[in-house]
Design an enzyme around this catalytic site. Structure first.
Site, short mmCIF file in Angstrom:
data_model
loop_
_atom_site.label_atom_id
_atom_site.label_comp_id
_atom_site.label_asym_id
_atom_site.label_seq_id
_atom_site.Cartn_x
_atom_site.Cartn_y
_atom_site.Cartn_z
CE1 TYR A 72 -3.43 -2.74 0.37
CE2 TYR A 72 -4.67 -0.78 0.93
CZ TYR A 72 -4.64 -2.10 0.55
OH TYR A 72 -5.82 -2.77 0.34
CE LYS A 91 4.41 -17.20 -2.43
NZ LYS A 91 3.60 -18.43 -2.39
CG ASP A 129 1.05 -20.28 -0.98
OD1 ASP A 129 1.60 -20.12 0.13
OD2 ASP A 129 1.62 -20.82 -1.95
CG ASP A 163 -7.58 -5.37 1.67
OD1 ASP A 163 -8.56 -5.06 2.37
OD2 ASP A 163 -7.58 -5.34 0.43
CG ASP A 184 -12.59 -8.63 2.50
OD1 ASP A 184 -12.37 -7.91 3.49
OD2 ASP A 184 -13.15 -8.21 1.47
C1 IPM Z 1 -10.31 -2.18 4.02
C2 IPM Z 1 -10.72 -1.67 2.67
C3 IPM Z 1 -9.74 -0.61 2.21
C4 IPM Z 1 -8.36 -1.22 2.15
C5 IPM Z 1 -10.12 0.01 0.86
C6 IPM Z 1 -11.49 0.60 0.88
C7 IPM Z 1 -9.09 1.02 0.41
O1 IPM Z 1 -10.81 -2.70 1.76
O2 IPM Z 1 -10.29 -1.39 4.98
O3 IPM Z 1 -10.03 -3.38 4.15
O4 IPM Z 1 -7.99 -1.81 1.12
O5 IPM Z 1 -7.63 -1.12 3.12
MN MN Z 2 -10.49 -4.64 2.60
#
Ligand code: IPM
Ligand code: MN
Length: 360
Positions: free
Chosen positions: A141, A196, A228, A252, A256
């Site tokens: 990032y 990694k 992975d 990130d 999810d």
């Molecule tokens: C998160 C989101 C953000 C990120 C996006 C919206 C930039 O996905 O907070 O996980 O990638 O950090």
């Molecule tokens: Mn995210």
């Protein structure tokens, strides 16, 4: 005397205002019941709507308030049709708040609640209960918005600094010590570095520093896993993990993935923590497709508010909120629709949570 905490509220876009209202409703109930502290709020617009209306994702006044508040509660932001001239989404705030204020630790708890719609067979509540500590200021990032693009190629760079690796590793070990339970599998306190390092030297660098820091925490097991394999393990043996520490982009993605295993991102709160400043927000987006339709589940936002209380030193009140939500889920009475939406939306969940708080 009652302690007062000064909170900045950024309701955000899409479902943000609805779910933030639900969280504030629950915070009000918990203040009444606990009696030991009060919260005062200062509201500021921020996000894609703010960018569209003013040309800036957040105002200078809001940033000044953010800097001096005791904590900030933020809703999700972003609207698909609000874009910057380079085509990327406007109003996302992560660069401004996380990097701008050096909030280096992004803390993302993944906990399976009773009756939550996990796609994993045979998982009992609390069988998944780990925290992802995502490095929040460097990694891939670093290149947010500044990657090099020519007509023939594009490049983004990943940064690992010794200071960045060390402080996030230390934060992860401290999290492992502070968390009430060890890993569900064996009760052990365990920090897993996800990297990694078999391919990239930057990750080998991170791993070396992580293992050095691990030496200072002999009561916590330290282990390393390639990303992975980690993705597979979070599905196949999630009960093994207590704390995971990882690079920004990996964190990130894995958060999810973890969210999907506990019934969706709507269950996932987070904290962005620096040495002095912190803000709290759901990990998901602003779901503009369901905004204003009384469908949004505010659990991620309510749990973010609980994390905020805990950060403010109100651990008992924070615990009351998580216990109340646990009860709400255990009773299985929320009118969920397939896909996770709730009929009646955020106020229905807030009402159930308030009721459960009174019955604790
Ligand atoms: C998160 C989101 C953000 C990120 C996006 C919206 C930039 O996905 O907070 O996980 O990638 O950090
Ligand atoms: Mn995210």
């Amino acid at each position: 005397m009652k302690k007062n905490h000064r909170i900045v509220v950024l309701p955000g876009d899409g479902i943000g205002p609805e779910i933030v209202d639900a969280a504030l409703d629950v915070l009000e109930a918990v203040q009444e019941l606990s009696g030991g502290f009060s919260l005062t709020y200062e509201y500021h617009p921020a996000g894609a709507g703010c960018y569209r209306d003013t040309g800036a994702a957040i105002s200078a006044q809001a940033l000044a308030a953010f800097r001096t508040a005791d904590a900030t509660l933020k809703g999700p932001v972003g609207l698909p049709d609000v874009r910057k001239p380079d085509g990327t989404e406007a109003g996302l705030l992560g660069g401004i708040l996380r990097v701008g204020f050096d909030l280096y630790a992004n803390v993302r708890p993944i906990r399976l609640y009773p009756n939550a719609a996990t796609p994993l067979a045979g998982r009992a509540p609390d069988d998944i209960d780990y925290v992802i500590v995502r490095e929040n200021t460097e990694g891939l990032y670093l290149s947010r918005g500044v990657g090099l693009v020519t007509a023939q190629a594009a490049t983004d760079s990943l940064l690992m600094t010794a200071r960045g690796c060390e402080r996030i590793a230390r934060f992860a070990f401290k999290t492992a010590l502070e968390k009430k339970r060890g890993a569900p599998e064996d009760g052990r306190r365990r920090v897993t570095l996800v990297d990694k390092s078999n391919v990239l030297r930057s990750f080998a660098f991170f791993r070396r520093i992580f293992l050095e820091v691990a030496g200072d925490y002999p009561e916590v097991a330290a282990e390393c896993l390639y990303v992975d394999a980690a993705a597979a393990a979070l599905v196949g043996r999630p009960h093994h993990f207590q704390v995971i520490v990882t690079e920004n982009l990996f964190g990130d993605i894995l958060s999810d993935l973890g969210g999907a295993t506990i019934g969706g991102l709507g269950m996932c709160p987070s904290a962005n923590i620096g040495d002095r400043i912190a803000y709290f927000e759901p990990i998901h987006g602003s779901a503009p497709d369901i905004a204003g339709r009384s469908l949004a589940n505010p659990v991620s936002q309510i749990l973010s508010a609980a994390m905020m209380l805990s950060h403010l030193g109100e651990a008992a009140a924070a615990e009351m909120i998580t216990s109340a939500l646990w009860q709400v889920y255990a009773r299985g009475r929320l009118p969920f629709q397939p896909g996770g939406a709730v009929t009646g939306g955020a106020p229905v969940v807030a009402k159930a949570a308030r009721q459960a708080l009174r019955e604790l």
